[in-house]
Design a protein around this motif. Structure first.
Motif, short mmCIF file in Angstrom:
data_model
loop_
_atom_site.label_atom_id
_atom_site.label_comp_id
_atom_site.label_asym_id
_atom_site.label_seq_id
_atom_site.Cartn_x
_atom_site.Cartn_y
_atom_site.Cartn_z
N ASP A 37 9.78 -10.63 -3.22
CA ASP A 37 9.83 -9.92 -4.49
C ASP A 37 9.02 -10.67 -5.53
OD1 ASP A 37 11.61 -7.79 -3.71
OD2 ASP A 37 13.22 -9.26 -3.70
N LEU A 38 8.33 -9.93 -6.38
CA LEU A 38 7.51 -10.49 -7.44
C LEU A 38 8.10 -10.04 -8.77
CD1 LEU A 38 4.86 -11.74 -8.65
CD2 LEU A 38 3.80 -9.51 -8.25
N ALA A 39 8.37 -10.98 -9.66
CA ALA A 39 8.74 -10.68 -11.05
C ALA A 39 7.58 -11.17 -11.90
CB ALA A 39 10.03 -11.40 -11.42
N LYS A 88 8.10 -5.62 -11.76
CA LYS A 88 8.68 -5.94 -10.44
C LYS A 88 7.70 -5.53 -9.36
CE LYS A 88 12.83 -6.84 -12.16
NZ LYS A 88 12.90 -8.11 -12.77
N GLY A 89 7.68 -6.31 -8.29
CA GLY A 89 6.85 -5.98 -7.14
C GLY A 89 7.60 -6.30 -5.86
N GLU A 90 7.35 -5.53 -4.85
CA GLU A 90 7.93 -5.77 -3.53
C GLU A 90 6.79 -5.91 -2.53
OE1 GLU A 90 10.39 -3.13 -0.43
OE2 GLU A 90 11.41 -3.42 -2.35
N ILE A 91 6.75 -7.08 -1.87
CA ILE A 91 5.68 -7.39 -0.92
C ILE A 91 6.28 -7.33 0.48
CG2 ILE A 91 3.95 -9.07 -0.22
CD1 ILE A 91 4.27 -10.23 -3.13
N SER A 92 5.65 -6.56 1.36
CA SER A 92 6.18 -6.42 2.72
C SER A 92 5.10 -6.68 3.75
CB SER A 92 6.79 -5.03 2.91
OG SER A 92 5.84 -4.03 2.61
N HIS A 93 5.52 -6.86 4.98
CA HIS A 93 4.65 -7.12 6.13
C HIS A 93 3.97 -8.49 6.05
CE1 HIS A 93 5.30 -3.10 7.54
NE2 HIS A 93 4.88 -2.61 6.41
N VAL A 94 4.75 -9.54 5.72
CA VAL A 94 4.23 -10.91 5.72
C VAL A 94 5.11 -11.78 6.61
CG1 VAL A 94 3.13 -10.76 3.46
CG2 VAL A 94 5.48 -11.55 3.61
N HIS A 95 4.54 -12.89 7.09
CA HIS A 95 5.28 -13.86 7.89
C HIS A 95 5.86 -14.97 7.02
CE1 HIS A 95 2.52 -12.06 10.88
NE2 HIS A 95 3.55 -12.19 11.68
N SER A 96 5.17 -15.29 5.90
CA SER A 96 5.63 -16.33 4.99
C SER A 96 5.00 -16.09 3.62
CB SER A 96 5.24 -17.72 5.50
OG SER A 96 3.86 -17.95 5.31
N ILE A 97 5.43 -16.87 2.66
CA ILE A 97 4.92 -16.73 1.29
C ILE A 97 3.41 -16.99 1.21
CG2 ILE A 97 5.32 -19.10 0.52
CD1 ILE A 97 6.48 -17.79 -2.09
N ASN A 98 2.87 -17.77 2.13
CA ASN A 98 1.45 -18.07 2.13
C ASN A 98 0.57 -16.83 2.29
OD1 ASN A 98 1.85 -20.84 1.79
ND2 ASN A 98 2.15 -21.13 3.98
N GLU A 99 1.10 -15.77 2.86
CA GLU A 99 0.32 -14.55 3.09
C GLU A 99 0.29 -13.63 1.88
OE1 GLU A 99 1.50 -12.57 6.67
OE2 GLU A 99 1.23 -14.37 7.87
N VAL A 100 1.06 -13.92 0.82
CA VAL A 100 1.05 -13.04 -0.35
C VAL A 100 -0.14 -13.30 -1.25
CG1 VAL A 100 3.56 -12.85 -0.31
CG2 VAL A 100 2.49 -14.49 -1.85
N TYR A 101 -0.75 -14.48 -1.15
CA TYR A 101 -1.88 -14.82 -2.01
C TYR A 101 -3.14 -14.06 -1.59
CZ TYR A 101 1.17 -18.69 -3.28
OH TYR A 101 2.23 -19.43 -3.70
N GLY A 102 -3.93 -13.67 -2.57
CA GLY A 102 -5.19 -12.99 -2.28
C GLY A 102 -5.39 -11.76 -3.12
N ASN A 103 -6.37 -10.96 -2.73
CA ASN A 103 -6.78 -9.76 -3.47
C ASN A 103 -6.20 -8.51 -2.84
OD1 ASN A 103 -8.48 -11.36 -5.11
ND2 ASN A 103 -10.08 -11.26 -3.57
N TYR A 104 -5.60 -7.68 -3.67
CA TYR A 104 -5.06 -6.39 -3.26
C TYR A 104 -5.92 -5.30 -3.88
CZ TYR A 104 -0.86 -8.95 -1.88
OH TYR A 104 0.02 -9.82 -1.29
N SER A 128 1.50 -4.87 2.05
CA SER A 128 1.54 -3.92 0.95
C SER A 128 2.34 -4.50 -0.21
CB SER A 128 2.12 -2.58 1.39
OG SER A 128 3.44 -2.72 1.80
N LEU A 129 1.95 -4.11 -1.41
CA LEU A 129 2.58 -4.56 -2.64
C LEU A 129 2.89 -3.34 -3.47
CD1 LEU A 129 3.34 -6.58 -4.92
CD2 LEU A 129 0.90 -6.78 -5.41
N ALA A 130 4.18 -3.07 -3.68
CA ALA A 130 4.61 -1.94 -4.50
C ALA A 130 5.00 -2.48 -5.87
CB ALA A 130 5.79 -1.23 -3.84
N LEU A 131 4.33 -2.01 -6.93
CA LEU A 131 4.56 -2.49 -8.28
C LEU A 131 5.22 -1.44 -9.14
CD1 LEU A 131 1.08 -4.08 -9.09
CD2 LEU A 131 3.17 -5.29 -8.49
N THR A 132 6.14 -1.87 -9.99
CA THR A 132 6.72 -1.02 -11.02
C THR A 132 6.84 -1.84 -12.29
OG1 THR A 132 8.99 -1.58 -10.41
CG2 THR A 132 8.06 0.39 -9.39
N GLY A 133 6.76 -1.19 -13.41
CA GLY A 133 6.91 -1.90 -14.66
C GLY A 133 6.80 -0.98 -15.84
#
Length: 152
Positions: A37-39, A88-104, A128-133
């Motif tokens: 989750d991303l805040a 808020k953001g929800e990041i899915s389909h990763v193995h660890s936090i290291n995979e969330v970094y980068g360009n979407y 995938s990264l689902a964002l709401t705000g």
């Protein structure tokens, strides 16, 4: 001409069939079971060129946590100034936090005056990264760009 068209169609279908047989990407996506989750807070402007910066915190269900920097850049037919607080953001389909970094990849149509809200789904490969705000500002237009999560 007709034979060439049917030949090309057969070749495309054969390639598509061969691609569905390869299990590597499907197996990797199925094994990627960590959810993060991303805040975040973000502010920016756009006038043909779109730019926004912010910061946030990522918390994963495997106990990993990190502070992150967020940058949004792009272009299109846009104009405005805005900020998003407590996004808020929800990041899915990763193995660890290291995979969330980068360009979407990001594309959207914005229309907001004073109080506005946003909801987008962005992708980076199979992640995938689902964002709401919600936020305040004025923003109007259509843009394409990238949403980058990096280490501060």
């Amino acid at each position: 001409m007709i034979k060439r068209t049917f030949g090309m169609a057969a070749l495309v279908l054969a390639c598509a069939g061969a691609m569905t047989v390869l299990p590597t990407s499907s197996a990797q996506a199925a094994e990627a079971s960590v959810k993060c989750d991303l805040a975040f807070n973000l502010s920016g402007w756009s006038l043909i060129y779109k730019h926004a910066e912010g910061h946030g915190t990522i918390t994963c269900d495997n106990g990993q946590r990190a502070n992150v920097k967020i940058t949004v850049v792009g272009g299109g037919i846009t104009a405005g100034k805005y900020h998003i607080d407590n996004g808020k953001g929800e990041i899915s389909h990763v193995h660890s936090i290291n995979e969330v970094y980068g360009n979407y990849a990001q594309a959207g149509a914005e229309a907001g005056v004073v109080k506005s809200g946003t909801a987008q789904v962005l992708t980076k490969g199979t992640t995938s990264l689902a964002l709401t705000g919600t936020g305040e500002g004025v923003n109007l237009g259509v843009s394409v760009g990238k949403f980058t999560i990096s280490r501060p």
